[in-house]
Design a protein around this motif. Structure first.
Motif, short mmCIF file in Angstrom:
data_model
loop_
_atom_site.label_atom_id
_atom_site.label_comp_id
_atom_site.label_asym_id
_atom_site.label_seq_id
_atom_site.Cartn_x
_atom_site.Cartn_y
_atom_site.Cartn_z
N ASP A 15 8.90 -23.22 -34.65
CA ASP A 15 9.57 -24.28 -35.49
C ASP A 15 8.71 -25.20 -35.93
N ILE A 16 7.95 -25.04 -36.26
CA ILE A 16 6.48 -25.79 -37.42
C ILE A 16 6.12 -25.17 -38.14
N LEU A 17 6.14 -24.00 -38.23
CA LEU A 17 6.03 -23.32 -39.77
C LEU A 17 7.71 -23.36 -40.73
N HIS A 18 8.82 -22.86 -40.09
CA HIS A 18 10.00 -23.10 -39.55
C HIS A 18 10.10 -24.86 -41.10
N GLU A 19 9.75 -25.18 -40.62
CA GLU A 19 9.33 -27.20 -41.33
C GLU A 19 9.01 -26.56 -42.70
N ILE A 20 7.73 -26.37 -42.40
CA ILE A 20 6.65 -26.32 -43.43
C ILE A 20 7.53 -25.69 -44.70
N SER A 21 8.65 -24.10 -43.95
CA SER A 21 9.07 -23.43 -44.88
C SER A 21 10.13 -24.04 -45.86
N THR A 22 10.83 -25.17 -44.59
CA THR A 22 11.76 -25.81 -46.18
C THR A 22 11.41 -26.84 -46.33
N ILE A 23 10.17 -27.72 -45.99
CA ILE A 23 9.55 -28.38 -46.49
C ILE A 23 9.16 -27.71 -48.28
N ASN A 29 10.01 -22.99 -53.99
CA ASN A 29 11.39 -22.33 -53.91
C ASN A 29 11.44 -21.07 -53.34
N CYS A 30 10.91 -21.37 -51.71
CA CYS A 30 10.03 -19.95 -51.25
C CYS A 30 11.29 -19.18 -50.47
N HIS A 31 12.29 -19.74 -49.59
CA HIS A 31 13.65 -20.01 -48.62
C HIS A 31 13.33 -19.33 -48.09
N LEU A 32 12.50 -19.86 -46.91
CA LEU A 32 12.29 -18.07 -45.50
C LEU A 32 13.64 -18.92 -44.18
N ASP A 33 14.07 -18.00 -44.18
CA ASP A 33 14.78 -18.76 -42.91
C ASP A 33 13.91 -18.62 -41.18
N ARG A 34 14.39 -18.44 -40.49
CA ARG A 34 13.57 -18.72 -39.06
C ARG A 34 13.29 -17.21 -39.19
N LYS A 35 13.97 -16.15 -39.19
CA LYS A 35 14.28 -15.00 -38.56
C LYS A 35 13.33 -14.02 -39.63
N THR A 36 13.43 -14.03 -41.12
CA THR A 36 12.35 -13.62 -41.96
C THR A 36 11.13 -14.61 -41.45
N CYS A 40 7.56 -11.99 -40.98
CA CYS A 40 6.71 -12.61 -42.21
C CYS A 40 5.08 -12.68 -41.24
N ILE A 41 5.28 -13.73 -40.00
CA ILE A 41 3.99 -14.03 -39.28
C ILE A 41 3.87 -13.12 -38.12
N ALA A 42 4.60 -12.12 -37.35
CA ALA A 42 3.80 -10.96 -36.83
C ALA A 42 3.74 -9.69 -37.97
N LEU A 43 3.78 -9.99 -39.18
CA LEU A 43 3.50 -8.85 -40.40
C LEU A 43 1.96 -9.40 -40.39
N ILE A 44 1.69 -10.68 -40.18
CA ILE A 44 0.46 -10.61 -40.70
C ILE A 44 -0.21 -11.03 -39.60
N GLU A 45 0.12 -10.98 -38.83
CA GLU A 45 -0.81 -11.48 -37.36
C GLU A 45 -1.08 -9.66 -36.89
N ARG A 46 -0.32 -8.65 -36.89
CA ARG A 46 -0.92 -7.33 -37.66
C ARG A 46 -1.43 -6.62 -38.41
N GLY A 47 -2.20 -8.82 -39.48
CA GLY A 47 -2.87 -7.35 -40.33
C GLY A 47 -2.62 -7.10 -41.88
N VAL A 48 -1.27 -7.60 -41.92
CA VAL A 48 -1.21 -7.61 -43.74
C VAL A 48 -1.72 -8.84 -44.07
N ASN A 49 -1.77 -8.70 -45.16
CA ASN A 49 -2.68 -9.36 -45.90
C ASN A 49 -1.42 -10.30 -46.40
N PRO A 50 -1.15 -10.92 -46.73
CA PRO A 50 -0.78 -12.60 -46.86
C PRO A 50 0.13 -12.61 -48.78
#
Length: 74
Positions: A15-23, A29-36, A40-50
């Motif tokens: 929720d917090i990150l979605h708010e940041i994304s909205t801002i 112009n990043c336009h990430l919805d909640r699911k996306t 992305c968070i899950a991928l980064i937590e698994r080691g994907v380079n942001p």
């Protein structure tokens, strides 16, 4: 932390990150919805380079825009 607490904490983080994304959408112009954003968070937590992930998202969006424009011309 019990399982429901972990889920609640994860949901709050999304929720917090979605708010940041909205801002940021208005600024960068990043336009990430909640699911996306969750994916992305899950991928980064698994080691994907942001930075690499952000670049892939930009490239996919550019490609999608080109395909969309091509379809409109047909």
């Amino acid at each position: 932390m019990p399982e429901p607490d972990k889920r609640a904490a994860a949901q709050q983080a999304v929720d917090i990150l979605h708010e940041i994304s909205t801002i940021l959408a208005h600024v960068q112009n990043c336009h990430l919805d909640r699911k996306t954003l969750s994916i992305c968070i899950a991928l980064i937590e698994r080691g994907v380079n942001p930075e690499a992930l952000a670049q892939v998202i930009r490239e996919l969006r550019q490609e999608a825009q080109l395909v969309e424009q091509d379809m409109e011309r047909q």
